[in-house]
Design an enzyme around this catalytic site. Structure first.
Site, mmCIF file in Angstrom:
data_model
loop_
_atom_site.group_PDB
_atom_site.id
_atom_site.type_symbol
_atom_site.label_atom_id
_atom_site.label_comp_id
_atom_site.label_asym_id
_atom_site.label_seq_id
_atom_site.Cartn_x
_atom_site.Cartn_y
_atom_site.Cartn_z
ATOM 1 N N TYR A 158 -13.941 78.236 47.885
ATOM 2 C CA TYR A 158 -13.460 77.666 48.842
ATOM 3 C C TYR A 158 -12.777 76.348 48.737
ATOM 4 C CZ TYR A 158 -15.946 81.004 51.745
ATOM 5 O OH TYR A 158 -16.543 82.142 52.317
ATOM 6 N N HIS A 168 -19.485 91.328 60.603
ATOM 7 C CA HIS A 168 -18.610 90.822 59.549
ATOM 8 C C HIS A 168 -19.056 91.892 58.275
ATOM 9 C CE1 HIS A 168 -16.085 88.639 56.606
ATOM 10 N NE2 HIS A 168 -17.299 88.365 55.864
ATOM 11 N N ASP A 180 -14.416 90.696 52.421
ATOM 12 C CA ASP A 180 -14.477 89.315 52.645
ATOM 13 C C ASP A 180 -13.716 88.590 51.476
ATOM 14 O OD1 ASP A 180 -16.150 86.971 53.799
ATOM 15 O OD2 ASP A 180 -16.612 86.779 51.640
#
Length: 296
Positions: free
Chosen positions: A220, A277, A113
C-alpha cells in the site's frame, strides 16, 4: 533457502509446498497437478496461497497444473526491505519470472484482491501471453481510478491512507498474536463457516512472522509513492476475462464492477449476492461452479 511452510496441506490432497527461485526472490509455492497448462493463483492482503485451498482441487480436475505462490513479503517468501521493491513493476516481474520458472506452455492467471491488482497490470501490459484471466473483487485499474474520485469509494479506502503511517499499523495489527488479521476475515465475512479458528490461525501466524507485516503493508505504501511504475492507461485487454464479485464487499463498492467492458471487450461478470470480499473462500461452491463452466 529453507522455509518453514505457512500451510501444511493434507498429504492426500496432492498439494505440496515447494521453494521456487524467481526474479531474484524465493517464493513459497503451493503446487499440485501436472502438465503444461498452468493455473497461477495470486492471493491478496492479508492472505496466503492457503486462500486457494478450495479452488486447487477443481483446477486439478480441469487438467491444470496449479501454482499458488505466497507473494513477496508473505509467509515464507522473500521480504525485500525497501518500499520501492513492492511497486507494481517488481510485482509484475515476479509473475513473469514464476511463469518462466514453471515452463508452462499455456497460462491462466487467477487472482483476488492485491493479487488481482497485479494481475490486471500484468495482463494489460502483455508481459507474458495469457490464455485466460480471472479477477475476483478488484476493479479494472481505470475503473478503480474513476471510483476513488467518489466519496462512495474514498470512504471505504481509509485504510490505504492509514497504512502510510510508519510502524503504527504494524504495531496495532500485531497485537494479540495477530488478532486484527483474524478479525479482518471473521468481521467482514457474511458467512463465517469457512473461517474456523484453525483457518484464521494460518493467516495470523504467517502475518506475525518477523518482517511480514511491514512487507505486506508496503504494498500500500508503494502504491501511493510509486504508482506510476506501470502504464495501464487506456489500453485494451483482449484476453478473455472473467470477474467474480462478492456483492457485500465492505472495502470496494459495487460500482467497481461497472464499465469494465470499455477496456476489456471479452468480459464476463458474475456478482454473488450475500457474499463478502473474501469471495473464493466464503462461497467456494458458487465460485467453483462459475470457474468450472467458464474454463470448460
Amino acid at each position: 533457502m529453507m522455509i518453514t511452510p505457512s500451510w501444511n496441506p493434507d498429504p492426500e490432497s496432492g498439494i505440496t509446498i515447494r521453494s521456487v527461485e524467481a526474479n531474484d526472490q524465493t517464493f513459497e509455492v503451493a503446487q499440485a497437478g501436472e502438465g503444461k497448462k498452468l493455473a497461477l493463483c495470486l492471493h491478496g492482503f492479508p492472505e496466503l496461497h492457503y486462500s486457494w485451498r478450495f479452488q486447487i482441487p477443481l483446477l486439478i480436475e480441469q487438467g491444470y497444473r496449479v501454482w499458488a505462490p505466497n507473494m513477496r513479503g508473505y509467509g515464507g517468501s522473500s521480504k525485500p526491505s525497501s518500499v520501492r521493491e513492492y511497486a507494481l513493476d517488481h510485482l509484475c516481474a515476479d509473475v513473469a519470472s514464476l511463469i518462466d520458472a514453471s515452463g508452462a506452455e499455456e497460462v491462466t492467471l487467477i487472482a483476488h484482491d492485491w493479487g488481482a491488482i497485479v494481475a490486471w497490470a500484468f495482463a494489460i501490459q502483455k508481459i507474458r501471453p495469457l490464455k485466460r484471466l480471472v479477477i475476483m473483487n478488484v476493479p479494472h485499474p481505470m475503473v478503480g481510478r474513476r471510483e476513488i474520485r467518489h466519496w462512495r469509494q474514498l470512504r471505504r479506502s481509509w485504510y490505504i491512507f492509514f497504512f502510510q503511517i510508519p510502524w503504527l499499523p504494524e504495531f496495532l495489527i500485531s497485537r494479540g498474536n495477530g488478532k486484527a488479521i483474524k478479525d479482518a476475515f471473521s468481521n467482514m465475512a457474511c458467512d463465517q463457516s469457512n473461517f474456523p479458528d484453525k483457518a484464521l490461525e494460518v493467516f495470523a501466524r504467517a502475518a506475525i512472522r518477523p518482517g511480514s507485516l511491514t512487507a505486506m503493508i508496503n504494498y500500500y505504501r508503494a502504491l501511493l509513492r510509486y504508482g506510476d511504475t506501470v502504464d495501464v492507461e487506456d489500453k485494451v485487454l483482449d484476453t478473455p476475462t472473467l470477474m467474480i464479485w462478492g456483492e457485500e464487499d465492505s472495502a470496494l463498492n459495487i460500482k467497481c464492477t461497472e464499465g469494465t467492458e470499455q477496456w476489456v471487450p471479452n468480459f464476463e461478470l458474475h456478482r454473488l449476492a450475500g457474499v463478502s470480499h473474501w469471495v473464493q473462500q466464503e462461497a467456494p461452491e458458487r465460485v467453483n461452479a462459475i470457474l468450472r463452466d467458464w474454463l470448460a
